[in-house]
Every structure is written in C-alpha cells, then in structure tokens.
Scaffold this active site. Structure first.
Site, PDB file in Angstrom:
ATOM      1  N   ASP A  11       0.893  -1.175   0.000  1.00  0.00           N
ATOM      2  CA  ASP A  11       0.000   0.000   0.000  1.00  0.00           C
ATOM      3  C   ASP A  11       0.922   1.214   0.000  1.00  0.00           C
ATOM      4  OD1 ASP A  11      -1.569   2.147   0.682  1.00  0.00           O
ATOM      5  OD2 ASP A  11      -2.718   1.082   2.222  1.00  0.00           O
ATOM      6  N   TYR A 228       0.635  -0.490  15.116  1.00  0.00           N
ATOM      7  CA  TYR A 228      -0.366  -0.616  14.066  1.00  0.00           C
ATOM      8  C   TYR A 228       0.013   0.229  12.853  1.00  0.00           C
ATOM      9  CZ  TYR A 228      -4.611  -0.460  11.411  1.00  0.00           C
ATOM     10  OH  TYR A 228      -5.505  -0.541  10.386  1.00  0.00           O
ATOM     11  N   LYS A 231      -3.417  -3.005   7.679  1.00  0.00           N
ATOM     12  CA  LYS A 231      -3.515  -4.462   7.628  1.00  0.00           C
ATOM     13  C   LYS A 231      -2.565  -5.053   6.584  1.00  0.00           C
ATOM     14  CE  LYS A 231      -5.938  -6.347  10.777  1.00  0.00           C
ATOM     15  NZ  LYS A 231      -5.192  -7.036  11.824  1.00  0.00           N
TER      16      LYS A 231
HETATM   17  C1  F6R Z   1      -7.843  -0.645   7.588  1.00  0.00           C
HETATM   18  C2  F6R Z   1      -7.573   0.697   7.099  1.00  0.00           C
HETATM   19  C3  F6R Z   1      -8.472   1.811   7.501  1.00  0.00           C
HETATM   20  C4  F6R Z   1      -7.773   2.819   8.409  1.00  0.00           C
HETATM   21  C5  F6R Z   1      -8.696   3.977   8.826  1.00  0.00           C
HETATM   22  C6  F6R Z   1      -7.946   5.056   9.597  1.00  0.00           C
HETATM   23  O1  F6R Z   1      -6.879  -1.552   7.110  1.00  0.00           O
HETATM   24  O2  F6R Z   1      -6.607   0.928   6.402  1.00  0.00           O
HETATM   25  O3  F6R Z   1      -9.657   1.352   8.079  1.00  0.00           O
HETATM   26  O4  F6R Z   1      -7.270   2.169   9.552  1.00  0.00           O
HETATM   27  O5  F6R Z   1      -9.244   4.586   7.679  1.00  0.00           O
HETATM   28  O6  F6R Z   1      -6.890   5.476   8.810  1.00  0.00           O
HETATM   29  P1  F6R Z   1      -5.858   6.617   9.183  1.00  0.00           P
HETATM   30  O7  F6R Z   1      -5.364   6.341  10.562  1.00  0.00           O
HETATM   31  O8  F6R Z   1      -4.815   6.498   8.111  1.00  0.00           O
HETATM   32  O9  F6R Z   1      -6.604   7.925   9.112  1.00  0.00           O
HETATM   33 MG    MG Z   2      -4.157   2.007   3.091  1.00  0.00          MG
HETATM   34 MG    MG Z   3      -4.984  -2.176   1.823  1.00  0.00          MG
END
Ligand code: F6R
Ligand code: MG
Ligand code: MG
Length: 365
Positions: A11, A228, A231
C-alpha cells in the site's frame, strides 16, 4: 527451464482515504516494470490493484528471494510513493517501513508470495489478493481447496490428486514452521490453522510429485513494525488443473463468505467478499474486506491474461450474503464479536488509549 512467479505488493497510498488506488500510481508501476522487461530482468509482468494495494505480478528466471527482483519491487514502490506524495494520497508510502532497501523486501513492509516451478504443458494460475484483512485469511480457503472433499471432488475421484496435499504452516508469532499431510493429519492441521492470527498456511505441496501447489504472503505488518500500520492485505498464488484442483474447485470456497479480521482500523471481524477488480473499493466502514482473483495461463513464462474470475455472475449471491453478514456485524458497533478480542487489539492503536486510563483503575478488595 524453471520459471519464478513473484507477486509483491504494498500500500503506497490510498485514493480516496484507504478505499482505492490512484490510476497514476498504477501507470508509474507499469513504467518501472516495462523498463525491467526491456532490460531482460523480467520475462513478463502484470500490474494491478486490490483496493488501496498495488500489486506487482512478475515472471522471471532469477529464482525466489532474488535480490534483483526484490530491489526492482522496492524501487517501484518508492517511485510510486513519489507519485502518491505529489497527489497527496492518503498514507503515501505507508507500507514501506524501512528507509532503504537491504537485500530482501521481506520484513520491510511489502507482502511477498513467490514460487519456482517447471511450466507444465498447460499452466493455469489463479492469484488471490485481499484488502482490509490479514495474512491468515487464506487458511480456510486453502484447507477447502486442498483438503476438503466437499469442496474439491477431485480429491475423491481424480487419480492424480487422491494421495492428497501437504501444508506448510508458519507460527508467525514464534517464528517457526511445521508441515502436515492431508488427509491423514487434518485434525492436527486444524488445531493450528483454525487460529489464523497466529498460524498461517505458507505453502501447499502435491504429496506424490512434491510440486508446489500454492504459496501465500505471511508478512504480518503489526509484528514487523511493532505498532499498528494498517492491515497485511495478503496475496496467494494457486496452481490449478491437471494434478491440482480445477479452477472451479479453487474458486468454490469463496462462494461462502467467512469472517476475517481487518475492516475498519484493522480492528473488526467482517465478511470476506469476493469481487471483481473494479469492485475492490472498500468504502462501507472501510470495507467490508475484499478478495479478488485473477487467472492466467502461462506460455513460455509469459502471462496470458488476466481473467477477472470473481466478475462472474455466479458470485452475485455470495456478495449479497457478505453484505447481509456485514449488516449483522455492524449491529454490534464497538462490541465483540465485531470488534476483535482484546489480545488482537494489542496490535492496533488501542494500547495507547488503555495506557492513558491505567492510573484510574482502583483495586477491588
Ligand atoms: C484498515 C484501514 C483503515 C484505516 C482507517 C484510519 O486496514 O486501512 O480502516 O485504519 O481509515 O486510517 P488513518 O489512521 O490512516 O486515518
Ligand atoms: Mg491504506
Ligand atoms: Mg490495503
């Protein structure tokens, strides 16, 4: 001559949020791999995406874990991150956990599945890619494909599959591995792979020919980064037809969506929905988790295809079911079993919140 098929993914930035990949990022990746093909490093390649994950599918003669191929993938992700940064995509470069390449992308953030084999007279390959879920998501599908006669009738009535398959299982927390033979040891196998957050099917082999049948990416981002970082969004390569399960047997497990961990903030159980590449755009509560499958025939190491296997109408009902399962889970809001159990939440942002409240606890007598 043997051929190596490498699928390396990362990603490098989401569009919009974490829901999709920007076309300019895919164009950049295509440019990088065109050059590598021109230089003779790659025999062939295909660039695609699953949600916000960029997927590099490459054939070459460099073998597994080749520094040259891993460096090509890393450099491609770095170049694509530059495009992502220019567009201010969300989480640009999020899976590139190291500052510089050091010999192998494993442990540096990207997910990797590679297999080396002799191309058969007809070599059918299915590549699965998932978004908003973690590395153990392939455990049940791989079990059904290679060990469950209710899914794969070939295990019963095809002479060249009747001896079964062996499963290499990785303990991703203790960093060790074990191999089980199916069907003889399926109960032992299930003790472990039924806990997919820790035990992950890395590879499957034909028991008679010892040929590689499937390989998956087992990188767990949270364990690599110790915090974290999104994923794993794993990939899996499966060889099909002949001495391996037929295309329909390989795809069949996905008709019955299962709950996998991931979804919003990587912290929820949600149904794994089989979709076309175009529909790998997880938007509802950042999900539900998606799986795509693309198929190729190999010809002289060249990728003939892809065919978008889950675009088929026969998966419409599975998608409807997955949406119903999503409704049922969403009803629980911040409660388990939608939210992951506490042990798994340790790998999300939850520990920071817990620490803040630590001092407020008073001992019960
Ligand atoms: C799950 C994922 C999203 C982010 C969520 C918060 O794998 O990528 O659910 O965890 O959108 O994202 P941030 O912390 O980047 O704003
Ligand atoms: Mg992402
Ligand atoms: Mg992804």
């Amino acid at each position: 001559m043997s051929i190596t098929l490498s699928v390396i993914k990362a990603d490098v930035g989401g569009y919009v949020g974490h829901s999709e990949s920007h076309p300019d990022v895919l164009v950049k990746a295509d440019e990088c791999l065109t050059k590598a093909k021109g230089d003779g490093l790659l025999v062939d390649y295909h660039v695609t995406k699953c949600g916000d994950d960029l997927q590099l599918i490459m054939t070459h003669h460099e073998g597994e874990e080749s520094e040259k191929i891993h460096k090509l993938a890393w450099d491609t992700f770095v170049d694509c991150t530059k495009v992502a940064k220019t567009l201010k995509l969300h989480g640009a470069g999020q899976d590139l956990l190291a500052d510089a390449f050091s010999g192998n992308v494993k442990g540096m953030g990207p997910g990797v599945a590679e297999m080396e084999f002799e191309e058969r007279a007809a070599e059918t390959i299915i590549i699965f890619m998932a978004d908003k879920t973690s590395a153990g998501a392939w455990n049940m599908p791989l079990y059904k494909i290679f060990a469950d006669p209710f899914n794969t009738i070939g295990l019963v009535i095809a002479e060249n599959m009747h001896a079964g398959f062996s499963f290499e299982v990785h303990d991703v927390k203790e960093h060790r591995k074990i191999t089980f033979n199916a069907p003889d040891e399926i109960y032992d196998l299930l003790v472990f792979i039924g806990a997919p957050s820790r035990f992950v099917v890395k590879a499957v082999y034909h028991r008679e020919t010892k040929e590689i049948a499937a390989v998956s990416s087992t990188q767990r981002l949270a364990l690599i980064a110790e915090r974290y970082v999104g994923k794993d969004d794993p990939v899996c390569i499966v060889r099909s037809q002949g001495e391996f399960p037929a295309v329909g047997e390989v795809l069949e497990p996905f008709t019955a969506p299962i709950f996998v961990e991931g979804w919003m903030r990587g912290s929820h159980y949600g149904p794994l929905m089989p979709v076309s590449i175009a529909d790998s755009t997880p938007t509802r509560f950042d999900g539900p988790p998606r799986v795509v499958a693309i198929g190729f025939q190999l010809s002289g190491s060249k990728l003939v295809g892809p065919r978008d296997m889950f675009a088929d109408k026969s998966f419409d009902h599975s998608r409807e079911q997955a949406n119903e399962m999503a409704d049922i889970m969403r009803r629980h809001g911040p409660f388990e079993p939608h939210r992951l159990p506490l042990e798994e939440m340790e790998y999300t942002t939850m520990p920071q919140v817990m620490r803040k409240l630590e001092g407020r606890f008073i001992d019960l007598d």
